[in-house]
Design a protein around this motif. Structure first.
Motif: not given
Length: 751
Positions: A548-557
Motif C-alpha cells: 500500500l506504499r507502492d504507487e501501483h497498488y496505491y492507485h488500485v485501492v
C-alpha cells in the motif's frame, strides 16, 4: 469432504433448482453428485471421495429407508462405532463413515454426539414425520447455513447455494457491516445476507411443521487441574496428540501436511516422515517467506517438501476469486496465502493436515500476555490518568509502545474483542454514510464474557477466541480456501480428546513469562529441533503494509475508494485520508485500508453482479523503452551477438528442483551427497577511482518484480518496511516511558 444443500416445500421445477444449488458448490465435491427428492423435500450432495471410494455416494438411507442423510465431514472413530452399532443389530451396506453417522442417529438420536469424534455438518430427513435434523461439529470446522422462506427451510454448506433458490430475496445486512468493520469478519450466527444464519458450532437444529428449534450439545469449557505438574502436562499432550494424528490420517487416499516455520504445523509434520508437505511465501525476503525454514525442517524430519513463491501480481489478482469463495468478506490477508498453499497441495494429494486451533486451545497468541503485562500498570496508575495518557498517545505518531498504553486503559471486557480490532465505534460513526448503524463492538462479546466470568483474564480471552475469532476467521478461511481447490483440510488440534487435555492445563502451563503455548511447546520439543519448538508466534505475515506504499497498488485501492460502491457506504474523503497518510508513512493504516478494500471487492461481486475475473486489478505498467544506442562497429556487433547466443543457451538449461508446473521441490539431503567443501567465488578487483566518490545513498530494492526488470512504481526501503504485520507490541515498559518523555512534552506544547 463434501457439499450439501436442500429445501422443503412446493416449488416449480424443483429438480432444476436443487441441481443449480448443487452445481454452484461443485468445487466442494467434484467426484460425484447426488439428489434425493420426494413431495416434501429436495436434498443435494457433492462428493470429494476420501473413504470407501466406490460405495460412499450420498444421499444415503438406513436399512428400512425411512431416514435420508447428506453429510459433509469425517468421523474419525467410525470403525469403532460401526462395530458397536453392528452389535446392537444395525445392518451396513457400505464401509463409509456416512452410513455409520446415519445409524448412530438412528440408535442414539440427539445423544449421538457424545459418541462422535470428528468434523461434520449434516442433514437427516425423516420420511415418516417430515422432520429435518441439522447439526454442526463441536468447534465449527465445517460450515452450515440456513434460512426460512415462508414456512419452508433452505440450507447449504455455502451461502452461494442458498442464493440459487428462486424464492429467496437477497438483501444486504448493514448490521453485519458494522460488526465486520470492527472484527474483520462477521461474528456468527450473523451473515451479510438478511435472513441467512449460520448454525453455531456445537449445536443441532430441528425443523418441524415450519418451526425451528436449536439446542447446544457441546461447549468448550476450561477446567484447570491446579495439581498438574509440567511433566504430567507434557506427557498427556504428547499422548493425546499422537492419537489424534493417527485418527486424522485415516483415509483411502494419500494425506499430506502444511508446513511453516511455526511450532503448530511443524509438530503435525513431525509425524509425516516420507510423505509430502507444502509451504508458500512471498518474494520479499525472510520476513515474509517461511520457505527456507520449512525446507530446513523438511530435511531434518525426512519429508518431501513442495513450496511456491507468491508474486505481488498473483496475490492481488486472486483477491476477487478468494472473496467469491469466502461468501462473505474476510479482511484477513492470510486467507489469500492459504488459497495458494491449498492449490499447491491439491496438485499432489486429496487430504492435508494443518495446525489450526493450537493457539486458541493451548494459549498461543502473544496478546494472551497482555493481562500479565498490564497488571502492574493498571494497579499503579488510576483509571482517569490512564485515560489521559491514552488520549495523548492517540495524538502521537505510530511509534513502538503507543498501542500498549492505549490498550491498557480499559479492563479486558472493554478492550478485547479478539485478535483483530479494526475500527471502534467513534471511528465507524465518522466513516459510515449511515452512522446510526455504528455500535460498540464490545457489546457483541458480552454474552461470551458472561459465560466465562469465573475464568482468569487469559482464559477469558481463549474462550472468546474459540467461540468467535476461530469460528469467524480461522476455520472459515480454512474451509473455504481448501474447498475452493477441492482439498480436504483436517485439523488434529481441534479434536474433542485433545481439548479435554488442553482445557485441564493450569494457566501458567498455557501462558507465562517464558512463552505462549508453554506445555504444548515442550511436547513438540520431543519431536522437533528446539529452535522450532520455541520459536515465537508470528502468524502468516503478508506484506500489505508495503504494497500500500507502492504507487501501483496505491492507485488500485484509490480507484476502489472513489467508486460508486464506496460512495454508497463510506465517507470517501476519510477513506482517502487513511490511504494517503499510510502512503506518506505518517501512520500505519494498512489493516484499516485492507478491511474496506476487501469489503468493496466482495460487495461488487455479490450485490453488483460483477464477475470475479472482471475485478482483477490492472497489471503494472510496462517499464519505459530503453534509449536506443548508437550503431556499433562491426567487430563490437559480432561480440554482442555472441554474448546473446551464450545467454540464450543458458536460458534453455532446465532449472534444478522444479516439477512440471515450475514448483520448487525439496527432498531430504543425505550427508554422503554433500561436497567436502564449496568453492569460493573469485574476488574482482575494484576499479580505480577517477573522481571523488559520491556518498552512498540508502539501499533500495525493487520488491515487486520477480523478473528483476525495473518498474515505474515507487521504491521502498526494505530495512524500514521489513517488520511483518503483528497484532501486539512486545515492549519493555521502562524503556518505552524513557523514550516517550520528550515526545509527550512536545505534543502537549503543540496542543
Amino acid at each position: 469432504m463434501c457439499g450439501i444443500c436442500g429445501f422443503t416445500g412446493e416449488l416449480e421445477q424443483r429438480e432444476d433448482v436443487i441441481k443449480k444449488m448443487t452445481e454452484v458448490i461443485t468445487h466442494r465435491g467434484p467426484d460425484s453428485d447426488g439428489v434425493y427428492m420426494d413431495d416434501y423435500i429436495a436434498m443435494g450432495f457433492r462428493r470429494l471421495s476420501i473413504i470407501d471410494l466406490e460405495n460412499g455416494d450420498q444421499p444415503i438411507c438406513n436399512e428400512d429407508g425411512n431416514l435420508v442423510l447428506t453429510y459433509n465431514g469425517e468421523i474419525y472413530n467410525y470403525q469403532e462405532l460401526k462395530k458397536e452399532l453392528e452389535g446392537a443389530g444395525h445392518k451396513f451396506s457400505t464401509t463409509s463413515d456416512s452410513e455409520v453417522l446415519l445409524h448412530a442417529f438412528e440408535e442414539w438420536g440427539e445423544d449421538m454426539f457424545e459418541h462422535l469424534r470428528g468434523m461434520f455438518a449434516f442433514a437427516i430427513y425423516n420420511k415418516e414425520t417430515k422432520a429435518v435434523f441439522l447439526a454442526r461439529d463441536f468447534f465449527g470446522i465445517k460450515p452450515l447455513h440456513f434460512t426460512i422462506i415462508g414456512d419452508d427451510l433452505c440450507y447449504a454448506s455455502e451461502i452461494k447455494s442458498i442464493l440459487e433458490h428462486p424464492n429467496f430475496t437477497k438483501r444486504f445486512n448493514d448490521k453485519a457491516l458494522d460488526a465486520y468493520l470492527s472484527f474483520q469478519y462477521v461474528p456468527q450466527p450473523m451473515t451479510f445476507f438478511k435472513d441467512i444464519e449460520c448454525l453455531l458450532p456445537g449445536h443441532f437444529m430441528w425443523f418441524r411443521d415450519g418451526v425451528v428449534e436449536t439446542q447446544r450439545y457441546f461447549e468448550p469449557k476450561f477446567k484447570p487441574d491446579l495439581e498438574m505438574t509440567e511433566d504430567e502436562a507434557v506427557d498427556q499432550i504428547e499422548k493425546v496428540f499422537e492419537d489424534s494424528i493417527k485418527a486424522h490420517k485415516i483415509a483411502d487416499v494419500e494425506v499430506g501436511c502444511f508446513l511453516s516455520s511455526g511450532v503448530d504445523s511443524s509438530y503435525v509434520s513431525s509425524y509425516f516422515e516420507g510423505q509430502k508437505t507444502f509451504t508458500v511465501g512471498f518474494d520479499f525476503g525472510e520476513k515474509y517467506n517461511e520457505i527456507t525454514w520449512a525446507q530446513s525442517l523438511s530435511e531434518k524430519i525426512g519429508v518431501e517438501h513442495h513450496a511456491k513463491l507468491i508474486s505481488s501480481e498473483e496475490f492481488w489478482a486472486a483477491v476477487p476469486k478468494v472473496q467469491y469463495h469466502m461468501d462473505q468478506p474476510l479482511a484477513d490477508p492470510s486467507c489469500i496465502a492459504l488459497y495458494f498453499v491449498t492449490k499447491l497441495a491439491s496438485e499432489y494429494v486429496k487430504v492435508v493436515l494443518s495446525g489450526e486451533g493450537a493457539d486458541e486451545l493451548f494459549g498461543g497468541y502473544t496478546c494472551y500476555n497482555d493481562p500479565r503485562v498490564f497488571k502492574w500498570y493498571q494497579k499503579i496508575v488510576p483509571y482517569f490518568l490512564r485515560r489521559g495518557i491514552g488520549w495523548v498517545c492517540k495524538k502521537l505518531p505510530d511509534i513502538k509502545g503507543r498501542d500498549y498504553l492505549i490498550r491498557a486503559i480499559h479492563p479486558l471486557e472493554k478492550r478485547y474483542i479478539g485478535n483483530a480490532y479494526m475500527y471502534d465505534e467513534k471511528q465507524k460513526k465518522a466513516l459510515l454514510k449511515n452512522p446510526e448503524i455504528a455500535s460498540d463492538p464490545s457489546r457483541m462479546c458480552r454474552r461470551m464474557y458472561t459465560r466465562a466470568r469465573r475464568y482468569d483474564d487469559e482464559t477469558k480471552m481463549q474462550y472468546l477466541d474459540i467461540n468467535m475469532w476461530m469460528v469467524g476467521d480461522i476455520l472459515l478461511k480454512a474451509d473455504r480456501m481448501s474447498m475452493a481447490n477441492s482439498l480436504e483440510l483436517r485439523v488434529p488440534f481441534l479434536d474433542k480428546e485433545v481439548f479435554k487435555v488442553a482445557s485441564s492445563l493450569p494457566t501458567p502451563l498455557r501462558v507465562n513469562k517464558y512463552n505462549t503455548k508453554y506445555a504444548m511447546r515442550k511436547a513438540a520439543a520431543r519431536h522437533l529441533p528446539e529452535e522450532v519448538a520455541e520459536k515465537p508466534k508470528l502468524g502468516f505475515p503478508v506484506p500489505t503494509r508495503v504494497w500500500l506504499r507502492d504507487e501501483h497498488y496505491y492507485h488500485v485501492v484509490q480507484d476502489m475508494f472513489t467508486s460508486p460502491t464506496a460512495e454508497k457506504f463510506f465517507n470517501t474523503e476519510l477513506l482517502l485520508r487513511y490511504l494517503d497518510d499510510h502512503f506518506d508513512e505518517k501512520e500505519d493504516n494498512s489493516r484499516k485500508i485492507w478491511t474496506i478494500y476487501v469489503f468493496l471487492v466482495w460487495y461488487q461481486i455479490y450485490f453488483g453482479a460483477v464477475a470475479p475475473e472482471d475485478l482483477k486489478p490492472a497489471e503494472r505498467p510496462a517499464p519505459p523503452e530503453p534509449v536506443k544506442e548508437k550503431e556499433s562497429k562491426p567487430e563490437e556487433k559480432a561480440e554482442s551477438e555472441a554474448d546473446k547466443e551464450a545467454e540464450t543457451e543458458d536460458a534453455d538449461q532446465p532449472e534444478e528442483d522444479l516439477d512440471a508446473e515450475g514448483t520448487k521441490v525439496f527432498t531430504p539431503v543425505k550427508d554422503e551427497d554433500l561436497p567436502d567443501e564449496l568453492p569460493l567465488p573469485e574476488k574482482e578487483e575494484a576499479p580505480q577511482k577517477e573522481e571523488e566518490e559520491i556518498p552512498p545513498v540508502p539501499v533500495y530494492e525493487d520488491i515487486y518484480s520477480s523478473s528483476g526488470k525495473p518498474t515505474t512504481g515507487r521504491r521502498v526501503n526494505l530495512e524500514a518496511e521489513s517488520k511483518p504485520i503483528s497484532f501486539t507490541d512486545d515492549i519493555d515498559p521502562e524503556d518505552f516511558f524513557a523514550s516517550l518523555k520528550d515526545k509527550l512534552r512536545e505534543n502537549i506544547e503543540d496542543e
